[in-house]
Write a protein that holds these residues in place. Structure first.
Motif, PDB file in Angstrom:
ATOM      1  N   SER A 291       0.833  -1.213   0.000  1.00 34.78           N
ATOM      2  CA  SER A 291       0.000   0.000   0.000  1.00 34.78           C
ATOM      3  C   SER A 291       0.864   1.258   0.000  1.00 34.78           C
ATOM      4  CB  SER A 291      -0.926   0.006   1.214  1.00 34.78           C
ATOM      5  OG  SER A 291      -1.884  -1.029   1.141  1.00 34.78           O
ATOM      6  N   ASN A 292       1.909   1.265   0.823  1.00 34.84           N
ATOM      7  CA  ASN A 292       2.761   2.450   0.894  1.00 34.84           C
ATOM      8  C   ASN A 292       3.512   2.696  -0.405  1.00 34.84           C
ATOM      9  OD1 ASN A 292       1.924   2.821   3.495  1.00 34.84           O
ATOM     10  ND2 ASN A 292       3.964   2.954   4.375  1.00 34.84           N
ATOM     11  N   ARG A 293       3.864   1.626  -1.119  1.00 34.45           N
ATOM     12  CA  ARG A 293       4.513   1.809  -2.414  1.00 34.45           C
ATOM     13  C   ARG A 293       3.573   2.512  -3.379  1.00 34.45           C
ATOM     14  NH1 ARG A 293       6.938  -3.312  -5.649  1.00 34.45           N
ATOM     15  NH2 ARG A 293       4.708  -3.803  -5.790  1.00 34.45           N
ATOM     16  N   ILE A 334       0.304   1.705  -9.546  1.00 36.96           N
ATOM     17  CA  ILE A 334      -0.372   2.240  -8.356  1.00 36.96           C
ATOM     18  C   ILE A 334      -1.652   1.465  -8.071  1.00 36.96           C
ATOM     19  CG2 ILE A 334      -1.641   4.246  -7.450  1.00 36.96           C
ATOM     20  CD1 ILE A 334       0.430   5.991  -8.976  1.00 36.96           C
ATOM     21  N   CYS A 335      -2.460   1.283  -9.095  1.00 33.21           N
ATOM     22  CA  CYS A 335      -3.751   0.617  -8.907  1.00 33.21           C
ATOM     23  C   CYS A 335      -3.585  -0.863  -8.585  1.00 33.21           C
ATOM     24  CB  CYS A 335      -4.624   0.805 -10.140  1.00 33.21           C
ATOM     25  SG  CYS A 335      -5.184   2.513 -10.354  1.00 33.21           S
ATOM     26  N   ALA A 336      -2.569  -1.501  -9.167  1.00 30.66           N
ATOM     27  CA  ALA A 336      -2.309  -2.901  -8.858  1.00 30.66           C
ATOM     28  C   ALA A 336      -1.932  -3.066  -7.391  1.00 30.66           C
ATOM     29  CB  ALA A 336      -1.204  -3.445  -9.758  1.00 30.66           C
ATOM     30  N   ASP A 337      -1.101  -2.141  -6.878  1.00 28.40           N
ATOM     31  CA  ASP A 337      -0.710  -2.204  -5.468  1.00 28.40           C
ATOM     32  C   ASP A 337      -1.886  -1.885  -4.541  1.00 28.40           C
ATOM     33  OD1 ASP A 337       1.875  -3.008  -5.841  1.00 28.40           O
ATOM     34  OD2 ASP A 337       2.774  -1.016  -5.606  1.00 28.40           O
ATOM     35  N   LEU A 338      -2.677  -0.893  -4.888  1.00 27.32           N
ATOM     36  CA  LEU A 338      -3.841  -0.560  -4.060  1.00 27.32           C
ATOM     37  C   LEU A 338      -4.808  -1.733  -3.996  1.00 27.32           C
ATOM     38  CD1 LEU A 338      -4.554   3.108  -5.216  1.00 27.32           C
ATOM     39  CD2 LEU A 338      -3.706   2.398  -2.966  1.00 27.32           C
TER      40      LEU A 338
END
Length: 360
Positions: A291-293, A334-338
């Motif tokens: 999430s932080n990434r 970003i969206c993949a990590d979220l």
């Protein structure tokens, strides 16, 4: 029907729910158990989980169920999993139907503490956990499961106290930690693993004391001091301590995560991302690092050319832009990590808000 069920359950905030749009006091009962806590999204029943749905508004029936004067409407949900259970399993109570008095569990306000097996369920009917109570206290193995059915952990108890072997697992089923307790204290060899199966650390406990080598003591001392600086908001001092800790042990994911988070707070976004990358290489299911990434990449664009409002040696305050254009390659990351962070259990409002704003 799927949306109706989810909407009904998400309305709940306590044992009784008061709607701002209506005056009805609503009670939800799922598989004969009154709902006290709002279920998480992955624990909610969806259309394929539901066998029966009954909405009770008749005063006499509400009275017969024991809620006279307390409830205006009862929504009763029966899951398919519950309907398929044998009668002898249905007869095993849930700890959610018990009260705890002086450390002892009582079933439905019985005069004596409960003895026997119990099984807890998620709101979709899947098993959440099970165990045995003896005279109101946990006895033997207590097991808890993830919503996907994989074992989450088990602990061994004696007279309600941790005594014996314990194991914890990642959501993918891999072993996360194992060791033994003696009277609630760690004893003997304890091992912690990454979800890849690689050993993260191991320690021996003798007579309630953790046995560490000189280097291990120094490593944990530096790591702890860095975490303290970070908590105080002194991110530059924290980074220095984490740098020193990594000189001793470069394969500890938490140090990279904490240093990456400190760098995120000093607006060093590229180096922050690099640290989160390393933490995730070591632990692919590191929810917080994932999430932080995402936010490090996101803030890199939100704070690009941002105006500095105030600055001191300890802290810089900048004005971030709202929704900003992000190149597709980075936006996909970003969206993949979220999404992955969310799936692993990160339901913080900022995660959900970012997903709504950028990941439509």
């Amino acid at each position: 029907m799927n949306k109706i069920i989810l909407t009904l359950l998400m309305m709940l905030s306590a044992f009784t729910s008061y709607s701002q749009e209506q005056k009805d006091r609503i009670l939800y009962i799922v598989d004969n158990i009154p709902v006290v806590d709002t279920p998480k999204e992955d624990e909610q029943p969806v259309e394929n989980d539901i066998d029966k749905l009954e909405i009770v508004t008749d005063f006499e029936k509400i009275k017969s169920l024991g809620y006279e004067g307390k409830i205006d409407k009862i929504i009763i949900i029966t899951t398919k999993a519950y309907s398929a259970r044998p009668d002898d399993v249905k007869g095993i109570p849930s700890s959610k139907m018990m009260t705890k008095t002086n450390g002892l569990c009582y079933y439905k306000n019985a005069a004596q503490p409960y003895s026997g097996k119990f099984i807890d369920y998620f709101f979709n009917g899947k098993v959440q956990g099970d165990g045995v109570l003896k005279n109101g206290k946990i006895e033997g193995i207590r097991t808890v499961y993830y919503p996907n059915g994989n074992k989450r952990y088990f602990y061994t108890y004696s007279d309600g106290i941790e005594n014996g072997q314990s194991e914890e697992y990642f959501i993918n089923g891999k072993l996360k930690q194992k060791g033994s307790f003696v009277n609630k204290k760690e004893e003997g060899l304890w091992q912690v693993f990454y979800s890849t199966g690689k050993l993260k650390r191991e320690s021996n406990f003798i007579a309630n004391k953790q046995i560490l080598s000189k280097d291990e003591k120094k490593f944990y001392e530096l790591f702890s001091k860095g975490a303290s600086f970070m908590k105080e908001g002194d991110y530059f001092s924290a980074i220095k301590k984490f740098d020193d800790a990594l000189k001793i042990n470069m394969s500890y994911a938490d140090v990279y995560f904490y240093r990456g988070t400190s760098k995120l707070n000093t607006f060093d976004f590229d180096q922050s991302i690099a640290d989160f990358d390393q933490a995730i290489i070591l632990e692919p299911l590191y929810m917080e690092a994932i999430s932080n990434r995402a936010f490090a990449r996101l803030r890199k664009y939100e704070f690009k050319d941002a105006k500095t409002l105030s600055k001191s040696r300890e802290i810089t305050i900048m004005a971030a832009k709202d929704v900003v254009p992000i190149p597709k390659e980075d936006l996909d990351k970003i969206c993949a990590d979220l999404k992955l962070g969310y799936e692993l259990g990160d339901r913080k409002p900022m995660v959900i808000d970012a997903m709504k704003r950028y990941c439509k």
